[in-house]
Structures are given as C-alpha cells and as structure tokens.
Write a protein that holds these residues in place. Structure first.
Motif, short mmCIF file in Angstrom:
data_model
loop_
_atom_site.label_atom_id
_atom_site.label_comp_id
_atom_site.label_asym_id
_atom_site.label_seq_id
_atom_site.Cartn_x
_atom_site.Cartn_y
_atom_site.Cartn_z
N ALA A 1 -11.44 0.00 3.90
CA ALA A 1 -11.54 -0.97 2.81
C ALA A 1 -10.21 -1.69 2.62
CB ALA A 1 -11.96 -0.26 1.53
N ALA A 2 -9.11 -0.94 2.73
CA ALA A 2 -7.79 -1.54 2.57
C ALA A 2 -7.54 -2.58 3.67
CB ALA A 2 -6.71 -0.46 2.61
N ASP B 1 -11.34 7.70 3.76
CA ASP B 1 -12.40 7.05 2.97
C ASP B 1 -11.99 5.66 2.50
OD1 ASP B 1 -13.98 9.28 3.24
OD2 ASP B 1 -13.13 10.23 1.44
N THR B 2 -10.71 5.42 2.35
CA THR B 2 -10.28 4.15 1.77
C THR B 2 -9.60 3.22 2.77
OG1 THR B 2 -8.25 5.23 1.07
CG2 THR B 2 -10.00 5.01 -0.59
N TYR C 1 0.80 -1.22 0.00
CA TYR C 1 0.00 0.00 0.00
C TYR C 1 0.84 1.28 0.00
CZ TYR C 1 -4.28 -2.66 1.09
OH TYR C 1 -5.35 -3.50 1.05
N LEU D 1 -3.74 4.92 0.02
CA LEU D 1 -4.93 4.20 0.47
C LEU D 1 -5.06 4.20 1.99
CD1 LEU D 1 -4.82 1.16 -1.95
CD2 LEU D 1 -6.61 2.90 -1.87
N ASN E 1 -5.96 7.89 3.67
CA ASN E 1 -7.22 8.53 3.36
C ASN E 1 -8.35 7.89 4.18
OD1 ASN E 1 -9.61 9.40 2.23
ND2 ASN E 1 -8.89 9.22 0.11
#
Lengths: 276, 292
Positions: free
Chosen positions: B157-158, B153-154, B126, B148, B151
């Motif tokens: 998910a990562a 927002d991500t 990442y 990733l 942030n």
C-alpha cells in the motif's frame, strides 16, 4: 451577461478551489520537504521554524562524497547521444512511412508500433546478452543503443509528416529537389513543434531512466546520475538525510529547474506527444 | 520505373531504424522464448535444451505466484485512483479557479522527477519514528511509531501511494488535452438548459472523455508492469517479497542469482500478459471509433 455586476463566488467554486489547493499542497509536499531538509542543517530536519538558518553545506558534502560531476557528465552525454540518434533515425523512418510506397510497409509499421508495448525496458535479460556479445558492457553507448530506434518517435513524426500538404512536396519534386532535400527543406521545418515535444519527453525519460543503466554499467566512468544516486544513498555510512536529500535534488535539479522555467512548454509538449 | 525508385528509397530511409529496432526489440523478444526452454549456461557448461522444466519450476515457485499477485494488487491499487485523480486535476486546472497555474505545476512536477530520486524522498517520509508521517501521527494524535515499509501487510500500500503520486499528474495531461478539444458550445447549451455541472460532467464530459480514459488505462496498465525503480531504494522487494513486482523479480533472478534461463521464462510470462493487454487495446480502439 451583466459584466458590471459584482459576482460573488458560489459555494461550489469556493469548495472546489480549496479542494484543489489542498491536493496541490499534498502533491508539492514531498518536494517542498526535500528542499527544506536540503537547505537547512540536519538539526532542522523535522523542526520547522521560519528562522532556521539556511545552508549549502549539505550540497557540498554530497558533491564531495561521490563523483557527481562525472555522473552528470555521463548523463548529459547519454541524453544528447540518444536524442541526436533518435532524431536522425526516427526522421528517416517516419519519412519513409509517410511518403513512400513500398512492399511490406504495413507489416513493418505494425512491427514498429509493437515497440510501444514490448519496450526494451522489459527485455533486459536478452539485451544484456546482446550487449555482452558486442563487447560493450559498461559503456555509455550500451545504455543508449536499445532506445535509439524509438517506435514512439517514429509514430509521432509519421503522424506529423502525413499532415504536411502533398502540394508542397510535389512542388519541390517538380523543381528537381532530391528526397533528402525535400525532407530537409519542407518536412523538418514544418515539424518543429513535434521535435520540441518529442525532445522534451525523450530527455526527461532518459535522464530519469534507471533499471537498464544499473544493469549495464559498473563503474564511475559510465554511470548516469540516477544510478550514481542509488549507489550513493545505498552506502551505509550513516549519511544524514539532509545530505541524501541534497543529492536527490541535485540529480533532478537541471530537469526540475528547466521544468519550472518552461512549465507551459513542458505541459504542452507532453500534451502534443500524447494526442494521437 | 518511378515505383522501383520509391521502393529503394523507402527501404533505404527505413533500414537504419529497423536494424536497431530488430536488434533490441524483436530479436530479444524471440530469443527470450527460445531461452526459456534452455538451462542457464554455467562456466564451461553451455545451455542445454530442457523442454518445459523451467515452466514446471515456475508453476512450483511460490515467489513467482506471490510476485504476480503483488503486481495484480499494485495495478488494481494504482490504476483507478490515479486515473480518477488525474481527471479531477484536469477538470480543476482547466477551470477558472484561482491558483490553477500553481496547482498545475504541483500536479505535474512528479512526472519530471526520476522515480529513483522520488523514492529517496518517500523513504524518508516512511522512516519509523523519525519520518514525517510518524512525526505527524505522534505530534497530533500521540500514536506510536509504525514501520510501514517493514510490515508485509502495509508495504505494498505504501508503494501504491508513491506510484499514484508519481503518475496522476502525467495522466492529467492527457485529460487536459482532451478537455481543451471539447467545444465550449456544449457547456453553454447545458447552462441554457439549466443542467447542473454534475449532470454536465456525467452525461456530457465523461462520455466524450471515454477514448482518453481507455488510452490512459492502457498506459497505466503497462506502467504498472514497468515501474520498479522505487523498489530498489525503498524495500528491495522485501519484507519477504511482499513488495516485489514481476519485473523486479526478473531482475533479481537474472542479475542477482544469475539464472538467465529462468529469468527468460519469467519474461515470457510478462510478454504474454502484455500481449493479452494488446489484444484488449485493439478491441478498445475498435470501440473508440464509435464515439467519433
């Protein structure tokens, strides 16, 4: 059933085969990648050429940068201690549940099963207080203590012991063998596959455990490899990724090699331990 | 007389395990609830009873709600996908496809790796600009570097991707065990009837695998509350608590800020959540009996 006819693989088979290979490759990628960087000089970290020179320097630097030898010693000691204690305690308890009638058996067994849900992993705050009250903070014993009476182990062995034919048990009793003798001569030998399965699951679980050892240890003399690795990779000293990956592989190495050599036994053991 | 002797031996064999079990599971579970009504002892000032103050603080604690929501999304993101993939893996590995042994090794290998080590490898994947994901993106599509893990927002998910990768192979094992106990006669009968493999999967295999699915789901739910090791290496809960989970927040509260009273309150929430799941499990096991 014409065995001698040449059977072409169907479209379905081809599609499934490729999909499986693709997913398997994706799953292996992180590990393969770690192996690549660990065995090549830092310059080849993202440069994938077939003739990149192989090297063991990354492992040497990692080994020299932190007391990994000591960490390994601690982990091996920890895992062995937990396994031996678990075998003894869980065997005795499972035997009691499987073959003795005594008041409170049902409720006690429910309390044992409760541990499958409320694991010591979650009770870190209060367990830390207990360990401090026992004056055992920062000892290897303290890392293992919460885990040695394993609800999972008792459950698994009880199931196995219950399947031992009663006749064998009674025959031994008639001969005047003591309870411990019956346990030793009849039950334990018949439960060998369960011990292997449980042993593998336990060793890999405690080799990999991190949160509790992190909390309870604070010196090189007690840290297991997982905590050692996190301390090592957290030093902001501009460590090369290749060195960190070498250390990463080193810490998981013994388990990984054992797994690759005995992968069939590993998979079967986990299967056996999972079937209720 | 004989019975009396059995009692004594039963208790005798049981007692060593019970001592440790009570000391490190049942006793702390009870004291957690008690501690949640007390303030954190500081220096010479002992803990004092403060009633529901910790719970009031909990309700007003934005971080708590955020972490709880994170845990919910983390569970929702990991559980269905890892179970679906696990089933797919098991079906493949249990078939006669070429390369299934090697695939089984690949699928299962993450299970034996320490999560903390796995996190190190993924952290590098990442890394913005330099990691494998960005190399791939810029090399193939000329896309700019993305962060990733940096942030809000991500980042979750990562983390979910890492958890799925780690867990799917483990769950595969349970399906594999179940598949191997399915009598081959069923497949033969389906073939004779001319049923497609998809029909066989949907109408025969999936119902037969239902108990396994329930068992795996419960395991997956418990794991989604228990697995936090990767957070230590990858994000430390950040940015702005976007990747923190309940158990990680308990750790921070107790061992970074040394608020053990409040940490006990958080643990009570975790215990209540798990108990609700236990009751759920009980009902699911009740249903399981009907399948057999």
């Amino acid at each position: 059933m014409s065995a001698n006819k040449i059977r072409l693989p169907t479209f379905d088979t081809v599609l499934n085969t490729f999909a499986m290979w693709f997913l398997a490759f994706m799953w292996a990628l992180p590990l393969l990648y770690a192996i690549w960087t660990a065995f090549h000089p830092a310059a080849y970290e993202t440069n994938f050429v077939w003739n990149a020179p192989l090297t063991l320097d990354n492992f040497k630097s990692a080994w020299a940068a932190a007391p990994f030898a000591r960490y390994f010693f601690n982990t091996v000691l920890l895992v062995t201690m937990i396994l031996v204690c678990q075998f003894v305690l869980c065997t005795l308890a499972a035997f009691a549940f499987a073959r003795f009638e005594f008041p409170g058996r049902g409720i006690l067994f429910t309390l044992v099963l409760l541990q499958l849900l409320v694991m010591p992993d979650i009770l870190i705050v209060e367990n830390y207080k207990t360990i401090r009250a026992l004056d055992l903070v920062d000892t290897i014993v303290a890392i293992g203590l919460p885990y040695i009476a394993s609800g999972f182990g008792i459950f698994l062995l009880r199931q196995t012991f219950m399947s031992v034919p009663k006749e064998l048990d009674e025959a031994a009793r008639v001969e005047g063998t003591s309870f411990l003798g019956i346990l030793w001569k009849v039950y334990i030998p018949l439960a060998k596959p369960t011990y292997l399965a449980y042993g593998l699951v336990s060793v890999s679980h405690h080799w990999n455990n991190f949160l509790w050892p992190l909390i309870i240890t604070n010196s090189v003399e007690t840290r297991p490899v997982t905590v050692g690795l996190s301390v090592f990779s957290a030093i902001d000293a501009g460590l090369e990724w290749s060195v960190i990956n070498a250390a990463t592989l080193m810490t998981s190495g013994p388990l990984l090699i054992a797994f690759l050599l005995f992968q069939r036994q590993f998979v079967q053991s986990f299967m056996r331990a999972g079937i209720r | 007389m004989m019975h009396k002797r059995e009692w004594i031996y039963g208790w005798l064999f049981l007692s060593p395990a019970l001592v440790f079990l009570f000391t490190f599971t049942h006793y702390p579970a009870v004291t957690t609830v008690i501690s949640s009504f007390f303030s954190t002892p500081k220096g010479r000032r002992p803990a004092k009873f403060i009633g529901l103050e910790n719970y009031q603080a909990l309700i007003q604690d934005d971080v708590f709600w955020k972490v709880l929501l994170n845990n919910f999304w983390f569970a929702l993101g990991t559980i269905p996908i890892s179970i679906g993939l696990a089933l797919l893996m098991a079906l493949w590995v249990n078939s006669h496809l070429k390369g299934k042994t090697l695939s089984r090794v690949a699928f299962f290998a993450p299970t034996v790796l320490p999560l903390i080590a796995v996190a190190n490898i993924w952290l590098f994947f990442y890394t913005p600009g330099f990691g494998l994901i960005d190399q791939f993106r810029s090399g193939l599509f000329g896309l700019p570097a993305i962060n990733l893990l940096g942030n809000p927002d991500t980042v979750l998910a990562a983390m979910i991707v890492v958890a799925i990768w780690k867990e799917a192979g483990f769950f595969m094992i349970f399906y594999l065990a179940a598949l191997q106990s399915v009598p081959p006669v069923l497949k033969e009968a389906a073939d004779v009837e001319g049923a497609s493999s998809f029909y066989y999967l949907r109408k025969v295999l999936l119902p037969l695998l239902m108990p396994t699915t329930l068992f795996v789901s419960i395991n997956a739910v418990i794991n989604s509350f228990r697995l936090v090791d990767h957070i230590f290496v990858m994000t430390e809960g950040g940015p702005d608590n976007a990747s923190s989970l309940l158990l990680y927040y308990i750790y921070e509260t107790a061992f970074k800020y040394w608020q053990s009273g409040y940490a006990a309150t958080l643990t009570v929430v975790l215990l209540i959540l798990l108990s609700i799941l236990a009751i759920g499990q009980f009902f699911l096991f009740d249903r399981k009996i009907h399948y057999k």
